[in-house]
Write an enzyme that holds these catalytic residues in place. Sequence first.
Site, mmCIF file in Angstrom:
data_model
loop_
_atom_site.group_PDB
_atom_site.id
_atom_site.type_symbol
_atom_site.label_atom_id
_atom_site.label_comp_id
_atom_site.label_asym_id
_atom_site.label_seq_id
_atom_site.Cartn_x
_atom_site.Cartn_y
_atom_site.Cartn_z
ATOM 1 C CG ASP A 56 -1.994 -1.049 1.167
ATOM 2 O OD1 ASP A 56 -2.363 -1.454 0.052
ATOM 3 O OD2 ASP A 56 -2.467 -1.471 2.244
ATOM 4 C CE1 TYR A 84 3.615 -6.618 4.519
ATOM 5 C CE2 TYR A 84 3.139 -8.869 5.204
ATOM 6 C CZ TYR A 84 3.158 -7.881 4.226
ATOM 7 O OH TYR A 84 2.719 -8.178 2.956
ATOM 8 C CG ASP A 98 -4.719 2.231 5.713
ATOM 9 O OD1 ASP A 98 -5.721 2.946 5.487
ATOM 10 O OD2 ASP A 98 -4.002 1.780 4.794
ATOM 11 N NE ARG A 190 -5.046 -1.925 3.852
ATOM 12 C CZ ARG A 190 -5.965 -1.787 2.899
ATOM 13 N NH1 ARG A 190 -6.924 -0.904 3.044
ATOM 14 N NH2 ARG A 190 -5.920 -2.520 1.811
#
Length: 238
Positions: A56, A84, A98, A190
């Site tokens: 993203d 992540y 987010d 997310r």
Amino acid sequence: MRNKELTAEDFKTGQILLIDKPLHWTSFQVVNKIRWLIRKRHHIKKIKVGHAGTLDPLATGLLIICTGKFTKTIPELQGQIKEYTGTITLGSTTPSFDLETEIDQHYPTDHITEELLQQTVEKFTGEIEQTPPVFSALKKDGKRLYEYARKGEEVEVSKRKIEISEFEINTSAFPEIGFRVVCSKGTYIRSLAHEFGQALHSGAHLSELRRTKIGDYSVENGMNIASFENSLPSREQD
């Protein structure tokens, strides 16, 4: 990576480039930039360039870029496990899960203890079902989900099975929770943040995200776009 040694033929034959995607760039923009630089500096009219897994715009970190014949390896790379790190902010939600959208609701966090947090982490470890965010590029009835979301249209999103093999948190900056996650293909961090907040009987959104690994590839061995550009022949040599 020693990209200074790479020739035009090297890129055509195929290369795997590890790029540290900057904040606010789309993955598509990074691919376009890399393709343009290779064509410009090596006088190549056409060359295939693609990425192995979207990040993203509000995320940074590892973006695997494949060139030439190596673009055929993209599906295999996309299937690798990913790691992540980032931050989940408790006590508030956003429609996109987010910071792409504004906070829409606030929730209490006084009841959240260290014990509750650790118990909840365990619920999100292993094979679980996850609902992808409506602000995503997944398609339903021929349209991207974000197209429905941006028009304020209701759309039902089906759950999907994913696997989270590791989920670690750091609560030292509560209500901001630092995390590290190792997960399967198709995982939306997310959604993990949003559903983590729900499981705590509160709310949460993803406030920071960085992809650190894809399979055996690490962002530590990557380069930023400027470094890649500097590794190519200079314009004076064109």
